[in-house]
Design a protein around this motif. Structure first.
Motif, PDB file in Angstrom:
ATOM      1  N   UNK A   1     -44.335   2.061 -23.506  1.00 38.29           N
ATOM      2  CA  UNK A   1     -43.647   1.084 -22.667  1.00 38.29           C
ATOM      3  C   UNK A   1     -42.852   1.789 -21.580  1.00 38.29           C
ATOM      4  N   UNK A   2     -42.695   1.118 -20.443  1.00 37.60           N
ATOM      5  CA  UNK A   2     -41.791   1.651 -19.427  1.00 37.60           C
ATOM      6  C   UNK A   2     -40.353   1.353 -19.857  1.00 37.60           C
ATOM      7  N   UNK A   3     -39.392   1.725 -19.015  1.00 41.97           N
ATOM      8  CA  UNK A   3     -37.978   1.665 -19.419  1.00 41.97           C
ATOM      9  C   UNK A   3     -37.523   0.279 -19.845  1.00 41.97           C
ATOM     10  N   UNK A   4     -37.939  -0.769 -19.123  1.00 43.56           N
ATOM     11  CA  UNK A   4     -37.467  -2.118 -19.460  1.00 43.56           C
ATOM     12  C   UNK A   4     -38.485  -2.926 -20.272  1.00 43.56           C
ATOM     13  N   UNK A   5     -39.522  -2.263 -20.739  1.00 38.82           N
ATOM     14  CA  UNK A   5     -40.561  -2.891 -21.562  1.00 38.82           C
ATOM     15  C   UNK A   5     -41.221  -4.084 -20.871  1.00 38.82           C
ATOM     16  N   UNK A   6     -41.316  -4.010 -19.556  1.00 41.87           N
ATOM     17  CA  UNK A   6     -42.003  -5.067 -18.817  1.00 41.87           C
ATOM     18  C   UNK A   6     -43.480  -4.761 -18.641  1.00 41.87           C
ATOM     19  N   UNK A   7     -43.872  -3.502 -18.772  1.00 41.37           N
ATOM     20  CA  UNK A   7     -45.276  -3.106 -18.667  1.00 41.37           C
ATOM     21  C   UNK A   7     -45.440  -1.749 -19.344  1.00 41.37           C
ATOM     22  N   UNK A   8     -46.681  -1.298 -19.454  1.00 41.86           N
ATOM     23  CA  UNK A   8     -46.956  -0.034 -20.133  1.00 41.86           C
ATOM     24  C   UNK A   8     -47.455   1.002 -19.142  1.00 41.86           C
ATOM     25  N   UNK A   9     -47.459   2.244 -19.590  1.00 37.25           N
ATOM     26  CA  UNK A   9     -47.900   3.363 -18.764  1.00 37.25           C
ATOM     27  C   UNK A   9     -48.522   4.418 -19.675  1.00 37.25           C
ATOM     28  N   UNK A  10     -49.214   5.367 -19.074  1.00 36.28           N
ATOM     29  CA  UNK A  10     -49.765   6.453 -19.872  1.00 36.28           C
ATOM     30  C   UNK A  10     -48.647   7.402 -20.290  1.00 36.28           C
TER      31      UNK A  10
END
Length: 507
Positions: free
Chosen positions: A375-384
């Motif tokens: 997850x990214x910092x605010x858990x709004x989307x994901x990343x590798x």
């Protein structure tokens, strides 16, 4: 017939996978996103049964270890919901999928969830389980999701497949290198017809550059929208609200697309290699070989701008303008249960979860959190994860995201999707014109000889015309005559009879 099934399946998957895009999540956990096991669940009978999911993939195939890890995680999750099911995830290369599945089904190998290919052919071959007995119980929730799209998986009044729920209506955009177009008024570009003047100005200022890649597969859908020409199968179409079939190659839309392709080739607006070009639109535009491209996505303009700016290889900033939106004409991406399945009820339960459960759908496409994504910092989307990417993560079926299951359930991925995109895709679907034969799929059994002959003619002429290799003033009439000699009118008559029966039953 089985060879024809394999060839058609490959063509349909290649065309449809090109339209991939995804939705987003608000950061919910598996415990929050799960569905309760229904009363009809296998839970309670004491036996855990295996359900195999065969998933066509255009990505690098994961190792056996990575597949097992994903399978184990999904099994643990669905068992936690109350299902006595062990899931076995088996991604297959799209190149091999058609041959492998066809051979396995013909040989009676035990399989469960499969991509159906042309569903009429699959039903005729006896490859699919009739899903009617599960429709109002095990599959009740997925039927609510797909709604009227269930016709895409229906043959002779019975349900055999569940259609992918995806951004089916596309927003075509002209996507361009901002630096090269900063002196042009891009607010005036609103349709494919507006590109003529723009390209002329561009070519005058940059005589050695190309304003577009090529016209194949992108011009025809836009001209079809002008009078609602809806392609049926590969060789036929309806125009407007009529259910009368005509040859696609006799339509005004096809003629316009062929004429525009030739005109732009002659003026040097598009790639001079034409049909000899083996690189995609994306590669040509993102490498700088051309300074613009027009193509269809279910993404919003801001997302496309970000995507092309992030992914191009020469440091360009890209902008985009919308030039047309497509109708709902067909959805050939359907998934069913193989006739060799020993546990069709449990396979139906898994089908229902794929279309209704965020964790199940996202895990099948992205793999495991902390391994293939985070997850990214605010858990709004994901990343590798740091140091990993599309070609190096242990597991990904990213390029299947718009061709399998419920695309709107997917976690968003940085640089590809946003909450706004998910809503935008739904808006496109809701506002799209629906073709009168949406959900109809022709069966070629009665005219297989003519279909083979017409296919040969099509392969000889279509690309040359759509790439602008040849002058349609002489080549299009030659094409039409060759189609007639190959028996296209026989196919038309047979398909029209099927259409009339389908309309009588469903409309």
């Amino acid at each position: 017939m089985k060879k024809a099934f394999a060839l058609l399946l490959a063509v349909l998957m290649l065309m449809s996978l090109a339209a991939c895009s995804g939705g987003t999540s608000s950061g919910s956990t598996p415990a929050a996103s799960g569905s309760a096991a229904p009363a009809s669940s296998s839970a309670g009978n004491g036996e855990t049964v295996k359900v195999v999911i065969t998933l066509p993939s255009m990505n690098n195939l994961p190792s056996e270890e990575a597949k097992q890890a994903v399978s184990d995680a999904l099994s643990e999750y669905v068992q936690g919901l109350g299902y006595n099911i062990a899931i076995d995830v088996q991604p297959y290369s799209l190149v091999d999928y058609t041959t492998d599945m066809n051979m396995r089904l013909a040989g009676g190998e035990e399989l469960d969830i499969i991509y159906t290919g042309p569903i009429n052919t699959a039903v005729t071959n006896g490859y699919l389980v009739n899903l009617d007995e599960y429709r109002d119980n095990v599959l009740a929730e997925v039927m609510k999701v797909v709604g009227d799209w269930d016709l895409c998986g229906t043959v002779n009044g019975s349900l055999y497949g569940i259609p992918a729920y995806k951004g089916l209506s596309l927003d075509y955009k002209y996507i361009y290198n901002e630096e090269y177009f900063k002196d042009f008024d891009m607010t005036q570009i609103k349709s494919i017809n507006d590109l003529d003047g723009l390209f002329a100005q561009f070519k005058e200022k940059y005589p050695d550059e190309l304003p577009a890649a090529y016209t194949y597969q992108v011009s025809l859908p836009l001209y079809c929208e002008e009078d609602h020409t809806a392609v049926v199968g590969t060789y036929f179409a309806t125009v407007g609200d009529s259910t009368e079939l005509v040859s696609l190659f006799d339509t005004a839309a096809y003629k316009k697309a062929a004429e525009k392709a030739y005109e732009w080739r002659q003026k040097g607006y598009v790639d001079p290699e034409g049909s000899a070009q083996t690189l995609t639109h994306d590669v040509l535009s993102q490498s700088g070989a051309c300074k613009g491209v027009y193509m269809g996505h279910a993404y919003s303009v801001p997302t496309i701008e970000q995507m092309f700016t992030m992914n191009n290889t020469y440091g360009a900033t890209f902008k985009a303008v919308s030039i047309g939106k497509t109708s709902l004409t067909s959805n050939t991406l359907t998934y069913g249960i193989a006739y060799t399945s020993k546990h069709p009820k449990e396979a139906a339960e898994v089908l229902n979860l794929i279309w209704t459960d965020e964790y199940v759908m996202s895990t099948l496409i992205y793999g495991l959190e902390g391994v293939s994504w985070e997850w990214n910092a605010d858990k709004s989307s994901i990343q590798y994860p740091e140091g990993l990417g599309l070609d190096s993560v242990p597991y990904t079926c990213l390029f299947s995201c718009g061709a399998f299951g419920n695309q709107f359930l997917l976690y968003g991925m940085d640089g590809n999707t946003s909450n706004e995109d998910k809503e935008y895709m739904k808006e496109l679907i809701d506002s799209a014109w629906v073709a009168p034969l949406f959900g109809f799929t022709p069966n070629s059994d009665n005219v297989s000889t003519q279909v083979a002959a017409v296919s040969n003619v099509y392969n000889q002429y279509d690309k040359a015309l759509m790439y602008g290799d040849v002058d349609p003033a002489s080549y299009l009439p030659e094409f039409q005559a060759a189609l007639e000699a190959a028996g296209i009118n026989d196919i038309l008559a047979d398909y029209q009879a099927q259409v009339d029966a389908w309309v009588e039953q469903y409309k």
